[in-house]
Design a protein around this motif. Sequence first.
Motif, PDB file in Angstrom:
ATOM      1  N   ALA A  56       0.850  -1.191   0.000  1.00  0.00           N
ATOM      2  CA  ALA A  56       0.000   0.000   0.000  1.00  0.00           C
ATOM      3  C   ALA A  56       0.884   1.238   0.000  1.00  0.00           C
ATOM      4  CB  ALA A  56      -0.911  -0.006   1.223  1.00  0.00           C
ATOM      5  N   VAL A  57       0.600   2.170  -0.920  1.00  0.00           N
ATOM      6  CA  VAL A  57       1.431   3.362  -1.073  1.00  0.00           C
ATOM      7  C   VAL A  57       0.564   4.616  -1.007  1.00  0.00           C
ATOM      8  CG1 VAL A  57       2.947   4.645  -2.629  1.00  0.00           C
ATOM      9  CG2 VAL A  57       3.170   2.159  -2.447  1.00  0.00           C
ATOM     10  N   GLU A  58       1.002   5.543  -0.201  1.00  0.00           N
ATOM     11  CA  GLU A  58       0.410   6.882  -0.133  1.00  0.00           C
ATOM     12  C   GLU A  58       1.405   7.860  -0.745  1.00  0.00           C
ATOM     13  OE1 GLU A  58      -2.453   9.882   1.466  1.00  0.00           O
ATOM     14  OE2 GLU A  58      -2.553   7.741   0.990  1.00  0.00           O
ATOM     15  N   VAL A  59       0.911   8.872  -1.437  1.00  0.00           N
ATOM     16  CA  VAL A  59       1.777   9.864  -2.074  1.00  0.00           C
ATOM     17  C   VAL A  59       1.560  11.214  -1.410  1.00  0.00           C
ATOM     18  CG1 VAL A  59       2.423  11.005  -4.223  1.00  0.00           C
ATOM     19  CG2 VAL A  59       1.689   8.611  -4.251  1.00  0.00           C
ATOM     20  N   LYS A  60       2.648  11.837  -1.002  1.00  0.00           N
ATOM     21  CA  LYS A  60       2.603  13.171  -0.419  1.00  0.00           C
ATOM     22  C   LYS A  60       3.710  14.008  -1.044  1.00  0.00           C
ATOM     23  CE  LYS A  60      -0.762  12.602   2.508  1.00  0.00           C
ATOM     24  NZ  LYS A  60      -2.051  13.305   2.276  1.00  0.00           N
ATOM     25  N   LEU A  61       3.370  15.231  -1.405  1.00  0.00           N
ATOM     26  CA  LEU A  61       4.354  16.100  -2.028  1.00  0.00           C
ATOM     27  C   LEU A  61       5.443  16.505  -1.047  1.00  0.00           C
ATOM     28  CD1 LEU A  61       5.262  17.797  -4.469  1.00  0.00           C
ATOM     29  CD2 LEU A  61       3.708  19.602  -3.663  1.00  0.00           C
ATOM     30  N   GLY A  62       5.058  16.889   0.174  1.00  0.00           N
ATOM     31  CA  GLY A  62       6.028  17.410   1.133  1.00  0.00           C
ATOM     32  C   GLY A  62       6.389  16.429   2.226  1.00  0.00           C
ATOM     33  N   GLY A  63       7.634  16.540   2.706  1.00  0.00           N
ATOM     34  CA  GLY A  63       8.074  15.683   3.789  1.00  0.00           C
ATOM     35  C   GLY A  63       7.317  15.916   5.075  1.00  0.00           C
ATOM     36  N   GLY A  64       6.774  17.119   5.264  1.00  0.00           N
ATOM     37  CA  GLY A  64       6.020  17.411   6.465  1.00  0.00           C
ATOM     38  C   GLY A  64       4.685  16.700   6.533  1.00  0.00           C
ATOM     39  N   GLN A  65       4.261  16.080   5.437  1.00  0.00           N
ATOM     40  CA  GLN A  65       2.972  15.391   5.403  1.00  0.00           C
ATOM     41  C   GLN A  65       3.098  13.892   5.641  1.00  0.00           C
ATOM     42  OE1 GLN A  65       2.443  16.899   1.307  1.00  0.00           O
ATOM     43  NE2 GLN A  65       0.503  17.797   1.996  1.00  0.00           N
ATOM     44  N   VAL A  66       4.309  13.428   5.948  1.00  0.00           N
ATOM     45  CA  VAL A  66       4.556  11.990   6.063  1.00  0.00           C
ATOM     46  C   VAL A  66       3.733  11.357   7.181  1.00  0.00           C
ATOM     47  CG1 VAL A  66       6.300  10.264   6.683  1.00  0.00           C
ATOM     48  CG2 VAL A  66       6.827  12.021   4.988  1.00  0.00           C
ATOM     49  N   SER A  67       3.723  11.958   8.358  1.00  0.00           N
ATOM     50  CA  SER A  67       3.010  11.360   9.491  1.00  0.00           C
ATOM     51  C   SER A  67       1.522  11.224   9.199  1.00  0.00           C
ATOM     52  CB  SER A  67       3.226  12.209  10.749  1.00  0.00           C
ATOM     53  OG  SER A  67       4.585  12.182  11.136  1.00  0.00           O
ATOM     54  N   ALA A  68       0.936  12.266   8.612  1.00  0.00           N
ATOM     55  CA  ALA A  68      -0.484  12.207   8.267  1.00  0.00           C
ATOM     56  C   ALA A  68      -0.738  11.134   7.215  1.00  0.00           C
ATOM     57  CB  ALA A  68      -0.966  13.560   7.767  1.00  0.00           C
ATOM     58  N   GLY A  69       0.154  11.029   6.226  1.00  0.00           N
ATOM     59  CA  GLY A  69       0.001  10.009   5.190  1.00  0.00           C
ATOM     60  C   GLY A  69       0.100   8.610   5.749  1.00  0.00           C
ATOM     61  N   ALA A  70       1.029   8.408   6.685  1.00  0.00           N
ATOM     62  CA  ALA A  70       1.184   7.085   7.295  1.00  0.00           C
ATOM     63  C   ALA A  70      -0.061   6.709   8.091  1.00  0.00           C
ATOM     64  CB  ALA A  70       2.418   7.074   8.191  1.00  0.00           C
ATOM     65  N   ALA A  71      -0.635   7.660   8.811  1.00  0.00           N
ATOM     66  CA  ALA A  71      -1.842   7.390   9.587  1.00  0.00           C
ATOM     67  C   ALA A  71      -3.008   7.019   8.673  1.00  0.00           C
ATOM     68  CB  ALA A  71      -2.193   8.609  10.441  1.00  0.00           C
ATOM     69  N   ARG A  72      -3.130   7.705   7.548  1.00  0.00           N
ATOM     70  CA  ARG A  72      -4.193   7.387   6.585  1.00  0.00           C
ATOM     71  C   ARG A  72      -4.023   5.972   6.039  1.00  0.00           C
ATOM     72  NH1 ARG A  72      -7.019  11.317   3.693  1.00  0.00           N
ATOM     73  NH2 ARG A  72      -6.468  10.305   1.729  1.00  0.00           N
ATOM     74  N   LEU A  73      -2.786   5.597   5.783  1.00  0.00           N
ATOM     75  CA  LEU A  73      -2.530   4.244   5.281  1.00  0.00           C
ATOM     76  C   LEU A  73      -2.938   3.189   6.289  1.00  0.00           C
ATOM     77  CD1 LEU A  73       0.893   4.044   3.381  1.00  0.00           C
ATOM     78  CD2 LEU A  73      -1.391   3.644   2.486  1.00  0.00           C
ATOM     79  N   VAL A  74      -2.563   3.391   7.534  1.00  0.00           N
ATOM     80  CA  VAL A  74      -2.901   2.431   8.581  1.00  0.00           C
ATOM     81  C   VAL A  74      -4.412   2.258   8.673  1.00  0.00           C
ATOM     82  CG1 VAL A  74      -2.859   1.998  11.070  1.00  0.00           C
ATOM     83  CG2 VAL A  74      -0.788   2.787   9.911  1.00  0.00           C
ATOM     84  N   GLN A  75      -5.148   3.365   8.630  1.00  0.00           N
ATOM     85  CA  GLN A  75      -6.610   3.300   8.712  1.00  0.00           C
ATOM     86  C   GLN A  75      -7.208   2.592   7.501  1.00  0.00           C
ATOM     87  OE1 GLN A  75      -7.788   7.377   9.147  1.00  0.00           O
ATOM     88  NE2 GLN A  75      -7.080   7.530  11.272  1.00  0.00           N
ATOM     89  N   ALA A  76      -6.679   2.893   6.309  1.00  0.00           N
ATOM     90  CA  ALA A  76      -7.219   2.267   5.097  1.00  0.00           C
ATOM     91  C   ALA A  76      -6.958   0.768   5.080  1.00  0.00           C
ATOM     92  CB  ALA A  76      -6.616   2.930   3.863  1.00  0.00           C
ATOM     93  N   VAL A  77      -5.751   0.365   5.445  1.00  0.00           N
ATOM     94  CA  VAL A  77      -5.407  -1.061   5.435  1.00  0.00           C
ATOM     95  C   VAL A  77      -6.257  -1.823   6.445  1.00  0.00           C
ATOM     96  CG1 VAL A  77      -3.566  -2.707   5.964  1.00  0.00           C
ATOM     97  CG2 VAL A  77      -3.073  -0.705   4.545  1.00  0.00           C
ATOM     98  N   ALA A  78      -6.596  -1.183   7.556  1.00  0.00           N
ATOM     99  CA  ALA A  78      -7.397  -1.841   8.591  1.00  0.00           C
ATOM    100  C   ALA A  78      -8.788  -2.213   8.089  1.00  0.00           C
ATOM    101  CB  ALA A  78      -7.502  -0.944   9.821  1.00  0.00           C
ATOM    102  N   GLN A  79      -9.275  -1.532   7.031  1.00  0.00           N
ATOM    103  CA  GLN A  79     -10.605  -1.821   6.482  1.00  0.00           C
ATOM    104  C   GLN A  79     -10.632  -3.080   5.633  1.00  0.00           C
ATOM    105  OE1 GLN A  79     -13.292   0.450   7.200  1.00  0.00           O
ATOM    106  NE2 GLN A  79     -11.648   1.027   8.608  1.00  0.00           N
ATOM    107  N   LEU A  80      -9.474  -3.558   5.242  1.00  0.00           N
ATOM    108  CA  LEU A  80      -9.404  -4.619   4.233  1.00  0.00           C
ATOM    109  C   LEU A  80      -9.381  -6.002   4.873  1.00  0.00           C
ATOM    110  CD1 LEU A  80      -6.642  -2.997   1.996  1.00  0.00           C
ATOM    111  CD2 LEU A  80      -9.125  -2.749   1.809  1.00  0.00           C
ATOM    112  N   ASP A  81     -10.171  -6.890   4.312  1.00  0.00           N
ATOM    113  CA  ASP A  81     -10.161  -8.285   4.741  1.00  0.00           C
ATOM    114  C   ASP A  81      -9.132  -9.025   3.894  1.00  0.00           C
ATOM    115  OD1 ASP A  81     -10.708 -10.684   5.887  1.00  0.00           O
ATOM    116  OD2 ASP A  81     -12.673 -10.956   4.945  1.00  0.00           O
ATOM    117  N   ALA A  82      -7.866  -8.738   4.184  1.00  0.00           N
ATOM    118  CA  ALA A  82      -6.757  -9.274   3.386  1.00  0.00           C
ATOM    119  C   ALA A  82      -5.556  -9.505   4.297  1.00  0.00           C
ATOM    120  CB  ALA A  82      -6.387  -8.293   2.271  1.00  0.00           C
ATOM    121  N   PRO A  83      -4.646 -10.368   3.907  1.00  0.00           N
ATOM    122  CA  PRO A  83      -3.418 -10.539   4.695  1.00  0.00           C
ATOM    123  C   PRO A  83      -2.682  -9.213   4.797  1.00  0.00           C
ATOM    124  CG  PRO A  83      -3.603 -12.227   2.983  1.00  0.00           C
ATOM    125  CD  PRO A  83      -4.657 -11.212   2.703  1.00  0.00           C
TER     126      PRO A  83
END
Length: 457
Positions: free
Chosen positions: A399-426
């Motif tokens: 799973a990959v999130e794209v962010k233009l700025g380095g300051g957005q990394v933490s927010a992008g990582a949190a969004r990824l964690v939430q999105a992956v949690a929705q999936l019924d997948a390994p």
Amino acid sequence: MPVGASNAVCNLLPSSPANPYLKTLQIPIFVYVVGMETEQEAGIAYLPRAVDVTVAETLKSVGAVVLEGPRGCGKTMTGLHHAGSYVLLDTPEAQAAADVDPRMLLEGEAPRLLDEWQTVPQVWNLARRAVDFSNQPGRFILTGSAVPTADSIRHTGASRFVRIRQRTMTWAEKTGELTSPGVRLCDLFAGSDLTSSMHASSLADVVDNLLIPGFPALRNATAAVRTRALTGYLRDTATTDLGRLAMLRSEPVLVEQMLAALARSTATDVSQATLRRDIARVLPAPSEATVAKLLELLQRVFVVEAVPPWTTALRSKARLRRSSAYHLADPALAAAALGAGAARLKRDLETLGFLFESAVVHDLLVYAEAAGGRVYRYRDSNGHEIDAVITMPDGAWAAVEVKLGGGQVSAGAARLVQAVAQLDAPPPAFRAVITGTGFTATLPDGTLTFPLDALRP
């Protein structure tokens, strides 16, 4: 010319009792060499491409490889790099030879490059038949900038030809860093750790690199020349390229507005209804059938690529969004369609962000395909999203999130964690936030982050 090669231009069309006309033809497009060097044959030094390994490995196993991709993306040079001989089928000389005896076009050292094969469609069946009667792999390399309309005469080539998509140059290919140390996609799937680095590009560097086209001939051009060439590319697509595939009732200006609408919606889910409304701001709204037809044709000339939605089971009651995301063949081409130069993009960070996401998805498409994988996009009705889902043949995914700025990394990582949690997948092989101006590191939650200029196959 490599040792053991014969004369590059020698009795190019040997005479034949059945074809006395060939005695007088001297056509400098049939080359019989072994291990051709593009600098010697075309006067251009070859830049390594991520697709090279795929082409080389495929030629060891099947009779023919079909390299497909947008006009000007480097297919001919890649074909030459792997070929033992070649013929440029879109030249008048080759067209004349095809009228006399198209079988002559197939004669030459294997692998034989048949460049722009769709201009002499009969070579497809001739090459297929030649493969049928040979037990040797790697007989032909066919390149094409358009997918011709299917017909009842041309065989599909199933089990004989393998199609390989070649896209415009990636960030690393443009900068000549493809083989230099970096973050390798295959290593990430293998579970390798990242080497942390605080190196980060500036926003100006990101804009400059994004606006360098992935078309090899424009890589070193000035900004003014690049703009003129890309604008001409879009115009030629509208006025010429699509007309070679179908009889269009639409005016070229409608096609150009369609390309601009797609550029405005790049890296986002977009429906045909949305595209119609966008075009209607300038022109009378085209019918749904016209929009669908233009989308089909733009994809058949590889100027537009659809990234399909990822369909998977969900743990929640959310509904999957089923619209594809459309990307122009190159992010610099999308910028040209918008009339967006460096100064405007530095002021309009939202547009820059969408174009940068398109650049990341473009490179992931190239590198994932080189590894046998595919790229999708995930959206659900609860607002969770994953900018790029990479799947591999063994079932592994990322799973990959794209962010233009380095300051957005933490927010992008949190969004990824939430999105992956929705999936019924390994669990994914990795989660990553790819940035423009960020650093390289492994975050406390295990999410990886690194800049696009570090990405390698």
